[in-house]
Write an enzyme that holds these catalytic residues in place. Structure first.
Site, mmCIF file in Angstrom:
data_model
loop_
_atom_site.group_PDB
_atom_site.id
_atom_site.type_symbol
_atom_site.label_atom_id
_atom_site.label_comp_id
_atom_site.label_asym_id
_atom_site.label_seq_id
_atom_site.Cartn_x
_atom_site.Cartn_y
_atom_site.Cartn_z
ATOM 1 N NE ARG A 124 -4.007 -2.099 2.108
ATOM 2 C CZ ARG A 124 -3.895 -3.243 2.793
ATOM 3 N NH1 ARG A 124 -2.863 -3.410 3.603
ATOM 4 N NH2 ARG A 124 -4.796 -4.196 2.660
ATOM 5 C CE LYS A 146 -0.940 11.800 -15.838
ATOM 6 N NZ LYS A 146 -1.426 12.633 -16.959
ATOM 7 C CD GLU A 188 5.614 14.521 -23.653
ATOM 8 O OE1 GLU A 188 5.090 15.609 -23.340
ATOM 9 O OE2 GLU A 188 4.972 13.462 -23.738
ATOM 10 C CE LYS A 230 4.310 16.521 -15.406
ATOM 11 N NZ LYS A 230 4.973 15.323 -15.919
ATOM 12 C CD GLU A 240 -4.502 14.546 -16.277
ATOM 13 O OE1 GLU A 240 -5.288 14.020 -17.055
ATOM 14 O OE2 GLU A 240 -3.299 14.216 -16.198
ATOM 15 N NE ARG A 244 0.031 16.087 -13.656
ATOM 16 C CZ ARG A 244 0.684 15.338 -12.777
ATOM 17 N NH1 ARG A 244 0.391 15.410 -11.493
ATOM 18 N NH2 ARG A 244 1.654 14.529 -13.165
ATOM 19 C CG ASN A 248 -2.943 14.744 -20.771
ATOM 20 O OD1 ASN A 248 -1.979 13.988 -20.683
ATOM 21 N ND2 ASN A 248 -3.805 14.901 -19.772
ATOM 22 C CG HIS A 251 -0.144 13.416 -24.378
ATOM 23 N ND1 HIS A 251 0.490 14.599 -24.733
ATOM 24 C CD2 HIS A 251 0.760 12.696 -23.672
ATOM 25 C CE1 HIS A 251 1.728 14.576 -24.244
ATOM 26 N NE2 HIS A 251 1.907 13.443 -23.610
ATOM 27 C CG HIS A 255 -2.500 8.427 -25.374
ATOM 28 N ND1 HIS A 255 -3.062 8.829 -24.186
ATOM 29 C CD2 HIS A 255 -1.167 8.614 -25.240
ATOM 30 C CE1 HIS A 255 -2.106 9.236 -23.369
ATOM 31 N NE2 HIS A 255 -0.948 9.124 -23.994
ATOM 32 C CG HIS A 268 4.662 8.920 -25.174
ATOM 33 N ND1 HIS A 268 3.289 8.826 -25.214
ATOM 34 C CD2 HIS A 268 4.937 10.041 -24.443
ATOM 35 C CE1 HIS A 268 2.758 9.823 -24.527
ATOM 36 N NE2 HIS A 268 3.727 10.577 -24.054
#
Length: 363
Positions: A124, A146, A188, A230, A240, A244, A248, A251, A255, A268
Site C-alpha cells: 500500500r 503520474k 515533450e 511541470k 489532474e 494539469r 496532455n 496526447h 494515444h 510515445h
C-alpha cells in the site's frame, strides 16, 4: 552552472529535482542517499539501460551500506504491462522487502511509470526515486507522480498518483541515448512551449543546433525550464482535475496512434508530435490559430527529426479509441487545443464533424 535544483511542491510532500549538466565526473549517488528510506533498495531497470549504468549505481549505494538488489525488465512500451509489474513484486517478495524499503527507477519513462506504480501499490505504498535516463523522462514523466501501465484497450489506463522522493537528471546519459529516443523526448519539450510559453519556442528555434549537438549546458537549461513548467502545473493541480490536463496537448490524438499501431512501434514522443499537429489543425479549423502557426509547429517538429503525418487509421476506429481517453467526461471527447502559441485550453465545445475532418486529413 553545473548543477541546478528545483523543488516540486505537492500535497503529500515536496521533493527536489537535481539537474546535472557538467561534463565533469561527479558523485551522483551522494545526492540520492538522504532520500533513501531504510536499508533495502531495489533498482529496477531494463535490458538496454542496465548494462550502461546499473553496476555503477549498485556499487555506489553498497558503499554507503545499503543492501541493493535489482530487477531488469525487457525494454519497450509493449512491456509496460501487468506482467512487468508482477516481476517487480516478485523481486520484492522473494527478497523479503519490508515497508521501509526504497525502489529506484533507472531508465526512461516506461520504467519510471512502472516503478512508481509498483511503489504505490506494494504494501500500500513505499518510497521510490526517479533516475531518468531519457530526455522524455527527464522533462516529463519522471516529474509529477503520474504512474501506471498500459492496457490492450488503452494507454496508461491503470495507475496511481504517487510522488517520488527525488529526481536525479544527468545530462551525461544523453551521450548513450539513441537519436530516435532523443528526438522523441524533444516532442515533450516542444509541447511545453506550445502550451505555456511562446518565448520558449523561439529559444528552441534559436538553439536548435546546440540542442541537436547535445551541448550539456544548453540541455541543462532546457531540462530545467521544462521541469519548472511541470512543477508549476503539478503544484496547482496534482491530480489532474483542472489545469494539469493541458499537459496532455497532443496526447489524445497521439494515444490513438500508439494503441492502434501497437505499443512500441511508434515511440510515445513520435505519436505525440503527430498528435500536436492534429490538435493544431483542429485549433485552426475552429478559427483559434492561423495556418501560419500550424506551419511553424510542423517546421520545429521537423527540425528535431519528428514525424508530422499520422499513419492510416480509419476515422471511426480513431474515434472509438479516443472514447477510452481519460479526458472523456459524460461521454464527450475533450481536447487540449491552442488559442495561440503558448496558450492552451481544454474543451468539448466542437462539432464532431470537425474532428472527423482533421483525422481524415492528417492520415
Amino acid at each position: 552552472m553545473s548543477e541546478q535544483t528545483l523543488i516540486v511542491s505537492t500535497q503529500s510532500h515536496d521533493y527536489p529535482i537535481f539537474i546535472q549538466s557538467s561534463a565533469d565526473k561527479v558523485d551522483l549517488v551522494s545526492r540520492l542517499v538522504p532520500f533513501i528510506k531504510g536499508t533495502q533498495v531495489l533498482i529496477v531497470s531494463n535490458e538496454t539501460v542496465a548494462p550502461l549504468y546499473l553496476s555503477e549505481l549498485t556499487q555506489g549505494l553498497k558503499s554507503h551500506g545499503f543492501m541493493v538488489h535489482d530487477c531488469v525488465l525487457p525494454d519497450g512500451e509493449q512491456f509496460k504491462n501487468q506482467h512487468s509489474i508482477t516481476a517487480i513484486y516478485d523481486a520484492l517478495l522473494e527478497r523479503h522487502f519490508a515497508r521501509d524499503c526504497t525502489l529506484i527507477a533507472l531508465g526512461g519513462g516506461v520504467i519510471g511509470d512502472m516503478v512508481g506504480f509498483a511503489a504505490a501499490s506494494f504494501m500500500r505504498g513505499v518510497n521510490f526515486i526517479q533516475v531518468p535516463t531519457t530526455l522524455l523522462a527527464q522533462v516529463d514523466s519522471s516529474v509529477g507522480g503520474k504512474t501506471g501501465i498500459n492496457h490492450p484497450r488503452g494507454k496508461n489506463m491503470i495507475g496511481a498518483f504517487w510522488q517520488p522522493q527525488c529526481v536525479l537528471a544527468d545530462m551525461a546519459t544523453f551521450r548513450t541515448l539513441p537519436d530516435r529516443e532523443f528526438a522523441a523526448g524533444m516532442a515533450e519539450v516542444i509541447k511545453y512551449a506550445l502550451i505555456m510559453d511562446d518565448e520558449f519556442l523561439a529559444w528552441l528555434e534559436d538553439n536548435a543546433e546546440a540542442i541537436r549537438a547535445k551541448d550539456g549546458a544548453v540541455l541543462g537549461q532546457m531540462v530545467y525550464r521544462c521541469c519548472a513548467y511541470k512543477a508549476q502545473i503539478v503544484a496547482a493541480d496534482e491530480r489532474e482535475s483542472g489545469v494539469r490536463a493541458l499537459l496532455n496537448f497532443g496526447h489524445t490524438f497521439g494515444h490513438v496512434i500508439e494503441t492502434h499501431q501497437g505499443y512500441g512501434n511508434w515511440l510515445h514522443g513520435e505519436a505525440v508530435a503527430v498528435g500536436m499537429v492534429q490538435a493544431a489543425l483542429m485549433s485552426a479549423k475552429l478559427g483559434l490559430i492561423d495556418h501560419a502557426d500550424v506551419v511553424r509547429i510542423k517546421r520545429i517538429l521537423t527540425l528535431f527529426n519528428l514525424p508530422t503525418v499520422a499513419p492510416a487509421i480509419d476515422t471511426q476506429t480513431a474515434l472509438g479509441l479516443m472514447g477510452h481517453d481519460k479526458k472523456v467526461q459524460q461521454g464527450k471527447i475533450r481536447l487540449v487545443l491552442l488559442k495561440a502559441i503558448g496558450k492552451a485550453f481544454v474543451t468539448a465545445d466542437f462539432e464532431l464533424s470537425a474532428l472527423e475532418e482533421v483525422l481524415a486529413e492528417t492520415a
